[in-house]
Design a protein around this motif. Structure first.
Motif, PDB file in Angstrom:
ATOM      1  N   THR A   5      -4.476   1.494  -4.156  1.00  7.79           N
ATOM      2  CA  THR A   5      -3.440   0.476  -4.337  1.00  7.79           C
ATOM      3  C   THR A   5      -2.067   0.998  -3.949  1.00  7.79           C
ATOM      4  O   THR A   5      -1.305   0.315  -3.258  1.00  7.79           O
ATOM      5  CB  THR A   5      -3.424   0.001  -5.803  1.00  7.79           C
ATOM      6  OG1 THR A   5      -4.642  -0.712  -6.059  1.00  7.79           O
ATOM      7  CG2 THR A   5      -2.237  -0.912  -6.076  1.00  7.79           C
ATOM      8  N   TRP A   6      -1.720   2.210  -4.393  1.00  2.00           N
ATOM      9  CA  TRP A   6      -0.396   2.750  -4.050  1.00  2.00           C
ATOM     10  C   TRP A   6      -0.288   2.973  -2.549  1.00  2.00           C
ATOM     11  O   TRP A   6       0.730   2.635  -1.930  1.00  2.00           O
ATOM     12  CB  TRP A   6      -0.127   4.057  -4.799  1.00  2.00           C
ATOM     13  CG  TRP A   6       1.306   4.491  -4.731  1.00  2.00           C
ATOM     14  CD1 TRP A   6       2.310   4.157  -5.586  1.00  2.00           C
ATOM     15  CD2 TRP A   6       1.911   5.339  -3.737  1.00  2.00           C
ATOM     16  NE1 TRP A   6       3.505   4.733  -5.194  1.00  2.00           N
ATOM     17  CE2 TRP A   6       3.280   5.463  -4.066  1.00  2.00           C
ATOM     18  CE3 TRP A   6       1.429   5.997  -2.610  1.00  2.00           C
ATOM     19  CZ2 TRP A   6       4.167   6.216  -3.297  1.00  2.00           C
ATOM     20  CZ3 TRP A   6       2.315   6.746  -1.847  1.00  2.00           C
ATOM     21  CH2 TRP A   6       3.666   6.853  -2.189  1.00  2.00           C
ATOM     22  N   VAL A   7      -1.351   3.508  -1.942  1.00  2.00           N
ATOM     23  CA  VAL A   7      -1.336   3.749  -0.492  1.00  2.00           C
ATOM     24  C   VAL A   7      -1.232   2.428   0.267  1.00  2.00           C
ATOM     25  O   VAL A   7      -0.429   2.282   1.201  1.00  2.00           O
ATOM     26  CB  VAL A   7      -2.596   4.523  -0.067  1.00  2.00           C
ATOM     27  CG1 VAL A   7      -2.704   4.590   1.457  1.00  2.00           C
ATOM     28  CG2 VAL A   7      -2.585   5.931  -0.649  1.00  2.00           C
ATOM     29  N   GLY A   8      -2.044   1.443  -0.123  1.00  2.00           N
ATOM     30  CA  GLY A   8      -2.020   0.150   0.571  1.00  2.00           C
ATOM     31  C   GLY A   8      -0.708  -0.583   0.400  1.00  2.00           C
ATOM     32  O   GLY A   8      -0.172  -1.164   1.352  1.00  2.00           O
ATOM     33  N   THR A   9      -0.178  -0.546  -0.828  1.00  2.00           N
ATOM     34  CA  THR A   9       1.096  -1.220  -1.084  1.00  2.00           C
ATOM     35  C   THR A   9       2.219  -0.567  -0.297  1.00  2.00           C
ATOM     36  O   THR A   9       3.058  -1.255   0.304  1.00  2.00           O
ATOM     37  CB  THR A   9       1.421  -1.174  -2.585  1.00  2.00           C
ATOM     38  OG1 THR A   9       0.356  -1.756  -3.324  1.00  2.00           O
ATOM     39  CG2 THR A   9       2.716  -1.913  -2.890  1.00  2.00           C
TER      40      THR A   9
END
Length: 449
Positions: free
Chosen positions: A241-245
């Protein structure tokens, strides 16, 4: 009544997640909207005065792009450092310090000097403004439980748009009648006034601490270990999630940086609009972005109130915005008419620059409160490197390709937005990754027993 005393009292009570926010929450949110308006008015001055500054200082497009990139030289570093600090220092005082520094940073270039003074003042301003958005969001969201954060998050982000829309006509008038240095004095004065108001009315909210992160009625209760989770930052940054966001938000910020720095010149030199028409058109993508922000907040809130997970309500709603933006940008070369190109340009950049609220509320849901400031700050640091790269790249394209360089920049932006949309669609799932972080934090305890 003493604001700090009020906040301490609220912390002690651990507010219910189903209680509606009071008037104080919305007063603080309104001040933070104004904070972001000042922030982006500061940023927009050089873009609005691009032709005047280049003529005054004899700059090429590449040199002007590098001068604007200098703004982001310490922007990202400051965002990361102050983001971590925001987990330890009340955001109220960080925001007050930043606002005062903004006004101070404007004065060297406003007083006079050449390119070196302009670059130096922009570097200082960038360092002071780097943490502004994540800390402002952290301060606003601390007044609301998770399921009520979409609207205040969107409103604070909307301050970006309102700052440009309201500043563009006023600052353009000041620039044309009194010079671009006078415009710097104007934004410096406005920043000082905001700092005074915030010193009196600003406060940190009741949902800033772990104890206040109470679950909604009927939702899965957090365990004590989960509520007190302190996963290392590296685990937060390693989540999908952090990488994608962060990836998606980087592509969105690329569009924002180009709207601030090169859109006025693109409309005038690339598409042939008059100076007066460009002054009006430059606000259109920001207005589109404002509508997209409010629409996204409404749709996301509606979905979450009906039990739809944030993977869809935040990640995929945000992905659709970026994919629509990419489609508009990538089809610009297929049309010959100035009207069609202009419409696609403003639609693509307007939608493309509207991912910020999705990004902030997603990471706020992912990270436990004691890691929220650092997670938001690190995301902002990574994302805003787009502002360091994009102005210089487009300046080089314009110098080497002429007016065609603007269209090349739009196509590159479209390709980046497409990649960002795919990343948001496939990687973002904050509920899943938040659970994984809680379990990973508790694992050593269970192994030892």
């Amino acid at each position: 009544m003493n604001p700090s005393a009020t906040v301490r009292g609220v912390h002690a009570e651990a507010p219910s997640a189903d209680r509606k926010p009071g008037a104080r929450a919305w007063i603080v949110t309104g001040l933070l909207v104004a904070f972001m308006m000042v922030n982006f008015a500061d940023k927009s001055v050089l873009g609005l005065a691009a032709e005047e500054i280049r003529s005054d200082m004899g700059l090429s497009a590449t040199e002007f792009g590098l001068a604007n990139s200098a703004f982001f030289l310490l922007f990202s570093v400051a965002a990361a450092a102050v983001g971590v600090l925001a987990d330890r220092v009340p955001p109220k005082w960080l925001l007050l310090t930043m606002a005062l520094l903004w006004s101070v940073a404007q004065t060297p270039a406003a007083l006079g000097g050449g390119l070196a003074v302009l670059i130096g003042s922009r570097v200082l301003l960038g360092a002071a403004e780097g943490p502004a958005f994540p800390v402002a969001q952290q301060a606003a969201l601390s007044w609301f439980p998770n399921h009520r954060r979409n609207l205040p998050g969107a409103l604070v982000t909307l301050g970006v748009t309102l700052g440009v829309i309201t500043a563009a006509p006023g600052l353009t008038w000041v620039i044309h009648h009194h010079g671009w240095r006078a415009a710097l004095w104007v934004v410096a004065a406005v920043g000082a006034v905001w700092a005074l108001l915030w010193a009196v009315l600003g406060a940190d909210g009741p949902y800033r601490t772990d104890a206040a992160e109470a679950p909604r009625a009927g939702s899965r209760p957090a365990t004590d270990a989960g509520a007190a989770a302190r996963p290392p930052y590296r685990r937060v940054f390693a989540t999908r999630t952090w990488v994608g966001t962060t990836t998606a938000y980087f592509t969105s910020y690329w569009a924002v940086a180009l709207m601030l720095i090169w859109l006025p010149s693109h409309l005038r030199d690339g598409l042939g609009h008059s100076a007066s028409a460009s002054g009006v058109l430059v606000a259109v993508p920001w207005a589109i972005g404002a509508l997209a922000l409010l629409g996204q907040a409404a749709v996301t809130g509606w979905l979450m109130r009906r039990g739809v997970g944030s993977r869809w309500a935040r990640g995929r709603v945000g992905a659709v915005l970026l994919l629509l933006a990419a489609s508009a940008c990538l089809t610009v070369p297929l049309f010959d008419g100035v009207g069609a190109k202009t419409a696609l340009l403003v639609a693509g950049f307007g939608l493309g620059g509207s991912f910020a609220t999705v990004a902030v509320t997603t990471v706020a849901e992912l990270a436990p409160p004691v890691r929220r400031g650092g997670a938001l700050g690190a995301m902002n640091a990574a994302v805003t490197t787009a502002g360091l790269i994009a102005p210089a790249v487009v300046g080089h394209m314009v110098d080497t390709q002429g007016a065609a360089g603007y269209q090349s920049a739009v196509v590159i932006s479209g390709a980046l937005l497409l990649a960002g949309g795919v990343a948001a669609w496939t990687l973002i799932d904050p509920a899943r990754d938040a659970d994984a972080l809680r379990l990973s934090t508790r694992a050593p305890e269970h192994l030892s027993t």
